[in-house]
Design an enzyme around this catalytic site. Structure first.
Site, mmCIF file in Angstrom:
data_model
loop_
_atom_site.group_PDB
_atom_site.id
_atom_site.type_symbol
_atom_site.label_atom_id
_atom_site.label_comp_id
_atom_site.label_asym_id
_atom_site.label_seq_id
_atom_site.Cartn_x
_atom_site.Cartn_y
_atom_site.Cartn_z
ATOM 1 C CG HIS A 105 -0.429 0.049 2.535
ATOM 2 N ND1 HIS A 105 -0.117 1.229 3.188
ATOM 3 C CD2 HIS A 105 -0.109 -0.955 3.389
ATOM 4 C CE1 HIS A 105 0.345 0.932 4.393
ATOM 5 N NE2 HIS A 105 0.383 -0.366 4.539
ATOM 6 C CG ASP A 107 -2.757 4.146 2.662
ATOM 7 O OD1 ASP A 107 -2.307 3.084 2.179
ATOM 8 O OD2 ASP A 107 -3.623 4.184 3.545
ATOM 9 C CD GLU A 171 -3.062 -1.429 5.502
ATOM 10 O OE1 GLU A 171 -2.541 -0.362 5.881
ATOM 11 O OE2 GLU A 171 -3.250 -2.382 6.264
ATOM 12 C CD GLU A 172 -1.398 2.247 7.617
ATOM 13 O OE1 GLU A 172 -2.129 1.958 8.569
ATOM 14 O OE2 GLU A 172 -0.247 1.809 7.497
HETATM 15 C C1 LIG Z 1 5.948 -15.757 18.718
HETATM 16 C C2 LIG Z 1 6.422 -14.761 17.763
HETATM 17 C C3 LIG Z 1 6.391 -13.328 18.206
HETATM 18 C C4 LIG Z 1 5.629 -12.516 17.202
HETATM 19 C C5 LIG Z 1 5.901 -11.039 17.322
HETATM 20 C C6 LIG Z 1 5.103 -10.267 16.310
HETATM 21 C C7 LIG Z 1 5.781 -8.940 16.015
HETATM 22 C C8 LIG Z 1 4.961 -8.051 15.118
HETATM 23 C C9 LIG Z 1 5.138 -8.463 13.688
HETATM 24 C C10 LIG Z 1 4.385 -8.010 12.718
HETATM 25 C C11 LIG Z 1 3.261 -7.034 12.916
HETATM 26 C C12 LIG Z 1 2.811 -6.465 11.579
HETATM 27 C C13 LIG Z 1 2.959 -4.946 11.560
HETATM 28 C C14 LIG Z 1 3.160 -4.467 10.150
HETATM 29 C C15 LIG Z 1 1.871 -4.371 9.376
HETATM 30 C C16 LIG Z 1 1.051 -3.175 9.816
HETATM 31 C C17 LIG Z 1 -0.110 -2.985 8.864
HETATM 32 C C18 LIG Z 1 -1.040 -1.883 9.351
HETATM 33 O O1 LIG Z 1 -0.595 -0.903 9.918
HETATM 34 N N1 LIG Z 1 -2.330 -2.105 9.158
HETATM 35 C C19 LIG Z 1 -3.324 -1.181 9.602
HETATM 36 C C20 LIG Z 1 -3.793 -1.515 10.990
HETATM 37 O O2 LIG Z 1 -3.495 -2.610 11.502
HETATM 38 O O3 LIG Z 1 -4.505 -0.671 11.580
HETATM 39 ZN ZN LIG Z 2 0.217 0.704 9.010
HETATM 40 ZN ZN LIG Z 3 0.665 -1.308 6.345
#
Ligand SMILES: CCCCCCCC/C=C\CCCCCCCC(=O)NCC(=O)O
Ligand SMILES: [Zn+2]
Ligand SMILES: [Zn+2]
Length: 492
Positions: A105, A107, A171-172
């Site tokens: 995305h 944005d 997306e955000e």
């Molecule tokens: C047992 C394993 C530990 C796992 C730890 C997880 C760490 C976090 C990893 C990924 C998180 C994803 C964040 C990136 C995507 C964010 C997308 C976004 O901002 N979407 C909008 C929203 O959610 O509001």
């Molecule tokens: Zn995000």
């Molecule tokens: Zn994102």
């Protein structure tokens, strides 16, 4: 290298051998400068319908400028969707192969200057890092996907398997997702299945939503790749208290602000139940069990016995706590019109991220049972159920393709485990299109980097971005050379 003009599909384009993912110094400099340029365009989305449309339009032009070969190649169709999203259809040479989709995305969330070491839209490079809003979420992926394709095309690569690149601009914000709506529009049907002759439903999606995780679990010294095969649901709940306004010199026992603040406090002080053991996390930990040092390896190999201890330990850290329960985040509070007027209305918005073992309705009821005050009205602004778990067994070709590419690009990583995305991604709009939805950003992430996502000092190392381009450069070729498993083929 002379870029190929449209219409050329001659023998030169046909290549039997694989193209090595080695880039010249000039190409490496160009790709990092392209990312910096992308960061400098403030494509901020605020709320539904509130975007920086000037920046989004500028970004569309920018892509044409930095990826000319992508836009002039005859077998690539580009469509603008919903005014600012972009859908690329890359027609492969073998139409019998099911296509796949790469999502990212354009944005980004807002980024006030305070706290940043460099201005958040400067794209400045410091100590080997490129700083800026969107460097991890998610312009790195937008630019890496298009950069990898550009570099393949310049090397006269022509894919066998068709694929789509869907770059969304909203997306955000919690919205129906213009790009997915656009894909529906392109394919002309609500359920996203294309009409006859328009190609088959995509067989897999690769989107943001996980990383090579490094340092998130104490006693797990080695980084591992987690491919998110599911993602949490969400509930945006607005709570409201209305009261008759009046003179503040003779106030009621409680104002609308006081009533709502007490309700919000009860929600914050009463976490949702710990659901450890009833979601993908247990699979992740079991796959990691032997990577832990003693005695953790004994504990994670015997979760039937130690799960109460593990579930408590996971609560201690905000990120791992998000894996074991539905989280409650009070993110907006608006109230009051003047210092000497009793506030007529107070509103607070709570963002719940729903654990896969719960539903929107269950969380809504739990919230009402915690607030337990009839003066508080509940308004559901938006809600999504947790997503189904995508297949990740040996027959799951999409998962195996990602795993294979991780192992070739990151040979030092010896664990690839399925997991859950604690955040939301655009992939939630595509569950009608395929069951093979995977979320993985091919770069290392440490806890301090995670705090940059939607936070301050978001940054990506130049090396990490280059490796992300390399991953996609390899992934696109791997998708063309993947071997079919001998037994039945998983419908993805
Ligand atoms: C047992 C394993 C530990 C796992 C730890 C997880 C760490 C976090 C990893 C990924 C998180 C994803 C964040 C990136 C995507 C964010 C997308 C976004 O901002 N979407 C909008 C929203 O959610 O509001
Ligand atoms: Zn995000
Ligand atoms: Zn994102």
């Amino acid at each position: 290298t002379v870029p190929r003009s449209k219409g050329l599909r001659d023998a030169e384009h046909q290549r039997a051998s694989r193209i090595p993912s080695q880039f010249s110094q000039e190409e490496r400099v160009a790709m990092k400068e392209s990312l910096k340029g992308a960061i400098q365009i403030p494509t901020v989305s605020f709320n539904p319908g509130e975007f920086n449309t000037t920046a989004l339009a500028e970004f569309g032009e920018y892509m044409h400028k930095v990826f000319p070969t992508v836009f002039r190649t005859s077998f690539i169709q580009h469509e603008v969707v919903g005014e600012y999203s972009h859908l690329f259809t890359v027609q492969g040479s073998d139409p019998s192969l099911q296509p796949y989709m790469l999502l990212a995305h354009i944005d980004v969330v807002p980024a006030p200057d305070q706290g940043w070491e460099v201005p958040p839209f400067s794209g400045l490079e410091r100590d080997g890092f490129i700083y800026g809003r969107g460097t991890l979420d998610n312009k790195n992926s937008v630019m890496a996907i298009l950069q990898a394709l550009e570099l393949l095309l310049i090397r006269n690569y022509i894919p066998r398997r068709s694929f789509f690149i869907a770059l969304g601009h909203d997306e955000e914000i919690v919205a129906p997702g213009s790009i997915s709506a656009g894909v529906r529009g392109t394919w002309g049907s609500e359920d996203l299945s294309p009409p006859p002759g328009k190609g088959c439903p995509a067989r897999l999606h690769v989107d943001e939503g996980s990383f090579i995780l490094d340092g998130f679990i104490p006693s797990l010294k080695k980084p591992f790749a987690m491919v998110s095969v599911s993602e949490k649901g969400s509930l945006d709940l607005m709570m409201e208290v209305n009261m008759t306004p009046g003179h503040s010199s003779a106030p009621p026992k409680e104002t609308s602000i006081g009533i709502l603040a007490a309700a919000v406090s009860r929600l914050e002080q009463t976490p949702m139940p710990n659901m450890f053991g009833s979601g993908p996390l247990k699979m992740t930990l079991q796959q990691l069990a032997n990577e832990f040092s003693f005695p953790a390896n004994v504990i994670f190999n015997n979760l039937w016995l130690f799960w109460p201890l593990v579930s408590r330990l996971m609560e201690r850290d905000d990120i791992t706590n998000a894996l074991v329960r539905t989280t409650t985040a009070v993110t907006m509070f608006n109230a009051g019109i003047k210092v000497n007027v009793i506030p007529p209305v107070a509103q607070a918005t709570v963002n719940f991220r729903i654990h896969p073992a719960q539903t929107v309705q269950e969380v809504l009821k739990l919230a009402k049972d915690i607030v337990v005050d009839d003066r508080v009205q509940f308004h559901v602004l938006e809600a999504f159920e947790p997503l189904p778990v995508s297949p990740f067994d040996d027959q799951a070709l999409g998962y195996q393709l990602i795993r294979q590419t991780i192992q070739s690009v990151f040979p030092e990583i010896n664990i690839v485990a399925p997991g859950i995305c604690i955040a939301q991604t655009d992939s939630r709009h595509y569950t009608n299109l395929t069951t093979g939805i995977y979320r993985f950003n091919p770069l290392y992430l440490q806890p301090q980097d995670f705090s940059g996502i939607h936070g301050i000092n978001e940054r990506i190392s130049v090396q990490a971005f280059e490796t992300q381009v390399k991953f996609l450069f390899e992934f696109i070729q791997n998708a063309d050379t993947e071997q079919r498993p001998v037994s039945h083929l998983h419908e993805l």
